[in-house]
Scaffold this active site. Structure first.
Site, mmCIF file in Angstrom:
data_model
loop_
_atom_site.group_PDB
_atom_site.id
_atom_site.type_symbol
_atom_site.label_atom_id
_atom_site.label_comp_id
_atom_site.label_asym_id
_atom_site.label_seq_id
_atom_site.Cartn_x
_atom_site.Cartn_y
_atom_site.Cartn_z
ATOM 1 N N LYS A 134 0.767 -1.268 -0.031
ATOM 2 C CA LYS A 134 0.020 0.031 0.113
ATOM 3 C C LYS A 134 1.019 1.227 -0.115
ATOM 4 C CE LYS A 134 -4.060 -2.333 2.296
ATOM 5 N NZ LYS A 134 -4.710 -2.575 3.393
ATOM 6 N N GLN A 169 -4.379 -1.711 9.585
ATOM 7 C CA GLN A 169 -4.570 -3.130 9.053
ATOM 8 C C GLN A 169 -5.130 -3.925 10.067
ATOM 9 O OE1 GLN A 169 -3.726 -3.601 5.814
ATOM 10 N NE2 GLN A 169 -4.122 -5.564 5.884
ATOM 11 N N ASP A 210 -10.924 2.865 4.350
ATOM 12 C CA ASP A 210 -11.235 1.623 4.118
ATOM 13 C C ASP A 210 -12.738 1.576 4.277
ATOM 14 O OD1 ASP A 210 -9.180 -0.563 4.081
ATOM 15 O OD2 ASP A 210 -8.842 -0.211 6.131
HETATM 16 N N1 GUN Z 1 -7.037 -6.999 6.338
HETATM 17 C C1 GUN Z 1 -7.356 -7.582 5.260
HETATM 18 N N2 GUN Z 1 -8.125 -6.786 4.197
HETATM 19 C C2 GUN Z 1 -7.958 -5.674 5.040
HETATM 20 C C3 GUN Z 1 -8.343 -4.195 4.141
HETATM 21 O O1 GUN Z 1 -9.125 -4.168 3.254
HETATM 22 N N3 GUN Z 1 -8.171 -3.187 5.125
HETATM 23 C C4 GUN Z 1 -7.554 -3.373 6.207
HETATM 24 N N4 GUN Z 1 -7.448 -2.274 6.959
HETATM 25 N N5 GUN Z 1 -7.135 -4.368 6.598
HETATM 26 C C5 GUN Z 1 -7.570 -5.544 6.035
#
Ligand code: GUN
Length: 293
Positions: free
Chosen positions: A52, A96, A119
């Protein structure tokens, strides 16, 4: 059978965003700034968060990685979130998941300022999504909607079967596919671990979106000819013959199911790359909303 190429589509979207960043810069504006919070050292999570941040750099966003120890307390993490909420230099941030067991995930997600929740996990944003209002759509479902749109996959009046009811993928996916519009206008069945005779649903599905996390679960005899397959599974399966010691497997038995499919996402290279592109898209939206204020 046509592959839904998430790698190529994600690159196209990233190029479109990079071009927008250039015009923001040319007009003397502020470029979008994303922060990613990671707690602990889960291998897969570190990889995702690293990608990311790297993608931000590639397209000209500012980015900040906030790496916190596994031992951080819930109160300390809440303090950090308050700090990020109040940081005027930051347009959006993500925490995350999963978080360590001693931290209440719901409490953390609720503490994020909805205007910075790129998100789309905060109840305010989730509710707006369900009500067709402008908001941040969770990145994985948003990426799937983009693949369907860009490959002109017909969804109106189709029977979409979603497998898995997670807050991150299955539940939002079921809402988005049932919304008015294109893609959307689908008749949706949301199946899960307590569904009886799942194959009866999948055999009657025009579109299957599977987010189960069981490698090669969906077999050829569970689908009908012409089905559209979206495979969200990304499970690491031990494989000593591979340099990394594992391979990534989807929820779908690709060799069997692809023979019967009209469209199918590969794993890797399908939904996965789209998720990051859509997080960047949401961060650009956050910047635009903030610049209107
Ligand atoms: N863990 C798995 N997928 C995601 C996501 O799209 N965002 C976040 N913050 N954690 C995740």
């Amino acid at each position: 059978m046509q592959l839904l190429d998430g790698k190529k589509t994600a690159d196209d979207i990233k190029n479109e965003i990079a071009a927008e960043v250039q015009s923001i810069k040319a007009a003397g504006g502020k470029v979008p700034h994303l922060a990613a919070v990671i707690v602990g050292s889960n291998g897969a999570s570190l990889t995702y968060v690293g990608s990311k941040v790297k993608s931000c750099q590639q397209i000209g966003f500012d980015s900040t990685l906030v790496a916190l120890p596994e031992t951080i307390t819930e109160a300390e993490l809440l303090d950090k979130i308050k700090e990020l909420n109040e940081d005027d230099n930051l347009d959006g941030f993500i925490v995350q998941l999963p978080l360590p067991k001693h931290i209440n995930e719901e409490k953390i997600l609720m503490a994020i300022d909805p205007d910075k929740d790129v998100d789309g996990f905060h109840p305010t944003n989730f509710g707006k999504m369900a009500l067709d209002m402008e908001t941040f759509i969770p990145a994985t479902p948003f990426g799937i909607m983009q693949l369907l749109e860009r490959y002109k996959v017909e969804t109106a009046g189709k029977h979409t079967v979603v497998i898995g009811r997670s807050h991150i993928v299955g539940r939002p996916m079921s809402i988005l596919m049932s919304r008015k519009g294109n893609p959307g206008d689908s008749t949706v069945t949301l199946t899960h671990s307590r569904t009886k005779d799942l194959a009866e649903f999948t055999k009657n599905a025009d579109i299957i979106i599977t987010a189960l996390g069981v490698p090669e679960f969906l077999k050829g005899d569970m689908v009908k000819d012409g089905v559209v397959i979206i495979d969200v599974g990304i499970t690491r399966v031990d494989d000593a013959s591979h340099p990394k010691g594992y391979v990534i497997k989807g929820d779908v038995d690709f060799a069997e199911v692809s023979k019967k499919s009209s469209f199918i996402t590969p794993v890797p290279g399908g939904v996965g790359p789209m998720t990051i592109a859509m997080l960047l898209q949401n961060t650009l939206l956050a910047r635009k909303i903030r610049s209107r204020k």
